[in-house]
Scaffold this motif. Structure first.
Motif, mmCIF file in Angstrom:
data_model
loop_
_atom_site.group_PDB
_atom_site.id
_atom_site.type_symbol
_atom_site.label_atom_id
_atom_site.label_comp_id
_atom_site.label_asym_id
_atom_site.label_seq_id
_atom_site.Cartn_x
_atom_site.Cartn_y
_atom_site.Cartn_z
ATOM 1 N N THR A 105 0.884 -1.168 0.000
ATOM 2 C CA THR A 105 0.000 0.000 0.000
ATOM 3 C C THR A 105 0.919 1.215 0.000
ATOM 4 N N ASN A 106 0.382 2.359 -0.250
ATOM 5 C CA ASN A 106 1.150 3.617 -0.286
ATOM 6 C C ASN A 106 2.146 3.642 -1.445
ATOM 7 N N ARG A 108 2.518 5.882 -3.573
ATOM 8 C CA ARG A 108 1.867 6.432 -4.758
ATOM 9 C C ARG A 108 2.679 7.545 -5.407
ATOM 10 N N LYS A 111 5.154 5.483 -7.541
ATOM 11 C CA LYS A 111 4.542 4.558 -8.495
ATOM 12 C C LYS A 111 3.576 5.237 -9.450
ATOM 13 N N PRO A 113 -0.277 7.211 -10.312
ATOM 14 C CA PRO A 113 -1.661 6.890 -9.975
ATOM 15 C C PRO A 113 -1.932 5.398 -10.108
ATOM 16 N N ALA A 114 -2.862 4.896 -9.291
ATOM 17 C CA ALA A 114 -3.184 3.467 -9.279
ATOM 18 C C ALA A 114 -3.764 3.047 -10.629
#
Length: 125
Positions: A105-106, A108, A111, A113-114
Motif C-alpha cells: 500500500t502507499n 503512490r 509509483k 496513480p493506481a
C-alpha cells in the motif's frame, strides 16, 4: 531583485530565508553564508548593497555546490547506480521507492496513480 547562482532572490524576505530559494542551500548553509559575509540574518534582501550581494554571490560560487552543478551531480550518481545494476539502481530504474519503504500500500508518489487490474474485483453473490 537580486540574482544569485541563476536564481532571482525575493527582495522583501530576510536574507537567511531568501538564500534558501537556491537549490542546495538550506537553513544551515544560509546562516553560515551570512556569518562568512558578516551580514545580519534579519536584514532584508532589498536593504543589501550591491557590494554585499556580490560578496554573497562570490562566497556561494567559491564554497558551495548549488543549482545546475548539484542537479548534475545527483543525476550522475543515480545514473551510476543504475549502470552498476545494484539494488538501489534497479529501484530507481523501475520507479519504485529506493529506501526500503513498503509498496503493498502507499508509495503512490513514486509509483504514480493506481492502475486498475481487470477482473480483480469480486462480484457480489
Amino acid at each position: 531583485m537580486a540574482r544569485i547562482a541563476g536564481v532571482n532572490i525575493p527582495t522583501q524576505k530576510r536574507v537567511v530565508i531568501a538564500l534558501q530559494y537556491i537549490h542546495g542551500i538550506g537553513k544551515q548553509y544560509a546562516k553560515e553564508i551570512c556569518e562568512k559575509v558578516s551580514i545580519a540574518p534579519e536584514r532584508r534582501v532589498g536593504e543589501l548593497t550591491d557590494a554585499e550581494v556580490l560578496q554573497i554571490r562570490e562566497t556561494i560560487d567559491r564554497d558551495y555546490t548549488v543549482e545546475g552543478d548539484l542537479r548534475r551531480d545527483t543525476a550522475t550518481n543515480i545514473k551510476r547506480l543504475m549502470d552498476l545494476g545494484c539494488y538501489r539502481g534497479l529501484r530507481h530504474r523501475r520507479g519504485l521507492p529506493v529506501r526500503g519503504q513498503r509498496t503493498h500500500t502507499n508509495a503512490r508518489t513514486r509509483k504514480g496513480p493506481a492502475k486498475p487490474i481487470a477482473g480483480k474485483k469480486q462480484a457480489k453473490k
